[in-house]
Design an enzyme around this catalytic site. Sequence first.
Site, PDB file in Angstrom:
ATOM      1  N   ASP A 116       0.825  -1.216   0.000  1.00  0.00           N
ATOM      2  CA  ASP A 116       0.000   0.000   0.000  1.00  0.00           C
ATOM      3  C   ASP A 116       0.861   1.268   0.000  1.00  0.00           C
ATOM      4  O   ASP A 116       0.388   2.354  -0.339  1.00  0.00           O
ATOM      5  CB  ASP A 116      -0.964   0.014   1.206  1.00  0.00           C
ATOM      6  CG  ASP A 116      -0.291  -0.147   2.565  1.00  0.00           C
ATOM      7  OD1 ASP A 116       0.954  -0.219   2.637  1.00  0.00           O
ATOM      8  OD2 ASP A 116      -1.026  -0.190   3.574  1.00  0.00           O
ATOM      9  N   GLU A 117       2.141   1.118   0.368  1.00  0.00           N
ATOM     10  CA  GLU A 117       3.001   2.301   0.510  1.00  0.00           C
ATOM     11  C   GLU A 117       3.303   2.984  -0.814  1.00  0.00           C
ATOM     12  O   GLU A 117       3.783   4.118  -0.821  1.00  0.00           O
ATOM     13  CB  GLU A 117       4.314   1.920   1.194  1.00  0.00           C
ATOM     14  CG  GLU A 117       4.088   1.386   2.578  1.00  0.00           C
ATOM     15  CD  GLU A 117       5.380   1.253   3.371  1.00  0.00           C
ATOM     16  OE1 GLU A 117       6.370   1.891   3.004  1.00  0.00           O
ATOM     17  OE2 GLU A 117       5.365   0.501   4.342  1.00  0.00           O
TER      18      GLU A 117
HETATM   19  O1  TDX Z   1      10.033   0.202  16.796  1.00  0.00           O
HETATM   20  C1  TDX Z   1       9.191   0.695  16.055  1.00  0.00           C
HETATM   21  N1  TDX Z   1       8.324   1.632  16.567  1.00  0.00           N
HETATM   22  C2  TDX Z   1       7.354   2.233  15.819  1.00  0.00           C
HETATM   23  O2  TDX Z   1       6.600   3.070  16.343  1.00  0.00           O
HETATM   24  C3  TDX Z   1       9.049   0.318  14.657  1.00  0.00           C
HETATM   25  C4  TDX Z   1       9.974  -0.707  14.066  1.00  0.00           C
HETATM   26  C5  TDX Z   1       8.045   0.922  13.918  1.00  0.00           C
HETATM   27  N2  TDX Z   1       7.224   1.861  14.472  1.00  0.00           N
HETATM   28  C6  TDX Z   1       6.127   2.439  13.659  1.00  0.00           C
HETATM   29  C7  TDX Z   1       6.509   2.898  12.259  1.00  0.00           C
HETATM   30  C8  TDX Z   1       5.240   2.629  11.466  1.00  0.00           C
HETATM   31  O3  TDX Z   1       4.344   3.723  11.596  1.00  0.00           O
HETATM   32  O4  TDX Z   1       5.180   1.392  13.467  1.00  0.00           O
HETATM   33  C9  TDX Z   1       4.611   1.420  12.161  1.00  0.00           C
HETATM   34  C10 TDX Z   1       4.909   0.112  11.452  1.00  0.00           C
HETATM   35  O5  TDX Z   1       6.292   0.056  11.189  1.00  0.00           O
HETATM   36  P1  TDX Z   1       6.982  -1.113  10.322  1.00  0.00           P
HETATM   37  O6  TDX Z   1       6.714  -2.440  10.946  1.00  0.00           O
HETATM   38  O7  TDX Z   1       8.398  -0.720  10.063  1.00  0.00           O
HETATM   39  O8  TDX Z   1       6.091  -1.089   8.985  1.00  0.00           O
HETATM   40  P2  TDX Z   1       5.811   0.026   7.854  1.00  0.00           P
HETATM   41  O9  TDX Z   1       6.906   1.007   7.747  1.00  0.00           O
HETATM   42  O10 TDX Z   1       4.414   0.524   8.053  1.00  0.00           O
HETATM   43  O11 TDX Z   1       5.907  -0.923   6.537  1.00  0.00           O
HETATM   44  C11 TDX Z   1       5.323  -2.250   6.564  1.00  0.00           C
HETATM   45  O12 TDX Z   1       4.109  -2.292   5.867  1.00  0.00           O
HETATM   46  C12 TDX Z   1       4.154  -2.167   4.477  1.00  0.00           C
HETATM   47  C13 TDX Z   1       6.287  -3.289   5.994  1.00  0.00           C
HETATM   48  O13 TDX Z   1       7.512  -3.269   6.696  1.00  0.00           O
HETATM   49  C14 TDX Z   1       6.489  -3.087   4.518  1.00  0.00           C
HETATM   50  O14 TDX Z   1       7.298  -4.117   3.982  1.00  0.00           O
HETATM   51  C15 TDX Z   1       5.155  -3.109   3.851  1.00  0.00           C
HETATM   52  O15 TDX Z   1       5.313  -2.795   2.492  1.00  0.00           O
END
Ligand code: TDX
Length: 326
Positions: A116-117
Site C-alpha cells: 500500500d506504501e
Molecule cells: O520500533 C518501532 N516503533 C514504531 O513506532 C518500529 C519498528 C516501527 N514503528 C512504527 C513505524 C510505522 O508507523 O510502526 C509502524 C509500522 O512500522 P513497520 O513495521 O516498520 O512497517 P511500515 O513502515 O508501516 O511498513 C510495513 O508495511 C508495508 C512493511 O515493513 C512493509 O514491507 C510493507 O510494504
Amino acid sequence: MESLLVTGGAGFIGSNFARMASERYRVIVVDKLTYAGNRANVPEGVEFVEGDICEQSLIDDLVNRTDATIHFAAESHNDNSLRDPSAFVQSNVVGTFTLLEAVRKFEKRLHHISTDEVFGDLELGGTDAFTETTPYNPSSPYSATKAGSDHLVRAWVRSFGINATISNCSNNYGPYQHVEKFIPRQITNILTGEPAKLYGTGAQVRDWIHVDDHNDAVLAILERGRTGETYNIGAGDARSAHITNKQVIEKICDIMGGDYVHVNDRPGHDQRYTMDATKIRRELGWAPTRDFETGLRETIAWYRDNREWWRGDKGVVEKQYAERGQ
Ligand code: TDX
Ligand code: NAD
C-alpha cells in the site's frame, strides 16, 4: 497449474505462503538468504534453492521449470532503506526486471506482491482510502523501489502481453516476521525485559492484516484473478486493527504486562495507510477471516514459544536502532 516458484520464500510472508500453497501445489522456493531470510522458515517438503533473483540464468531455469511465479523477494524494511537504499534498488527494481524477462521468454504466469506504501500516505483523521486507481506517490526509498517494480510489471503486461497480476497489501503481522518490524520488535522487547519503543507520538495509523488472510487473497488472485489487473488487499473493516501505533503498543503492553517509551520518530514517516479492498471482495469473493485481537495473542504466543528463532537477530537489530536513538 501444478508447480509454483516462490521468490523470497525464506522470508516472513513468502514462507507462510509456501506453507499454505504446498498443500495444493509443488513449490520451489528461491531466496538469497539476506539478513531477513532464514532457511529454517522454509517448510519441509518444499525444494529450496539459495540464489539471487537478479541472476538471469538461475531465474530463467527456475521460471522455466514451474507453471507460475509468485514474487515476494524484496528488501522490505523502510528504516533500512533510509540508512542505505542501494540493496533496495538492486533487489526490488533489478530483481523484478530479471523475473519479468524470464516470464516473457518462457510465457509463464507471474503474480507480483506489492504494498500500500506505493500510494504515499493519507491525512490522519480522514476516512478516505487507497483504491487501485489512486495515483502513485511513494515517500521512502523502499516504497519508491516497490512503486518502480509495479510500473515495470504493468509495462511488461502492456508492451509484451505477459500474463501477470499485481496485489498491493497493507501491514502484515503473524509468525516468522523479522524482529526489526513493529509488532515483533515490541513483543521481543518485552520478552527481553526492555520497554516497547514507539516512534514519535505514535499517532500514525496502519491497516493491519494477518499474514494468512493476505496469502489467502494471493491464492485467490493466482487462481481466479484477471490477467493484467491490480488488486488491493487490506482488512479495512471491523475485523482489522485500523488503529494508531500507540493503540497497538498499548494492546501489546496490556496483554504481556509491559511498558513503552517514546523514541525518535522516523524521518518522512507516513501518517496513515487505509486500503479499500472492495474490488477483490466483489470479483473474487475473498474476505479476511482473522480478527486482530486473536491474531495478536497467537503471534505473542508464537514469539514466546520460539525464542531460539529470533534470539540471534535481536541484538543486531537493537544495536542498529540504538545508533538512531530508536
Ligand atoms: O520500533 C518501532 N516503533 C514504531 O513506532 C518500529 C519498528 C516501527 N514503528 C512504527 C513505524 C510505522 O508507523 O510502526 C509502524 C509500522 O512500522 P513497520 O513495521 O516498520 O512497517 P511500515 O513502515 O508501516 O511498513 C510495513 O508495511 C508495508 C512493511 O515493513 C512493509 O514491507 C510493507 O510494504
Ligand atoms: P522479508 O524481508 O521478511 O522477506 C524478504 C525475503 O526476500 C527474504 O527471505 C530475503 O532473503 C529475500 N530476498 C531479498 N532480496 C533477495 C534477492 N535479491 N534474491 C532472492 N531473495 C531475496 O519481507 P516480507 O515482509 O515477507 O515481504 C515480502 C514481500 O511482501 C515484499 O515484496 C514486500 O514488499 C511485500 N509486502 C510486505 C508487507 C509487510 O507488511 N511485511 C506488506 C505489503 C507487501
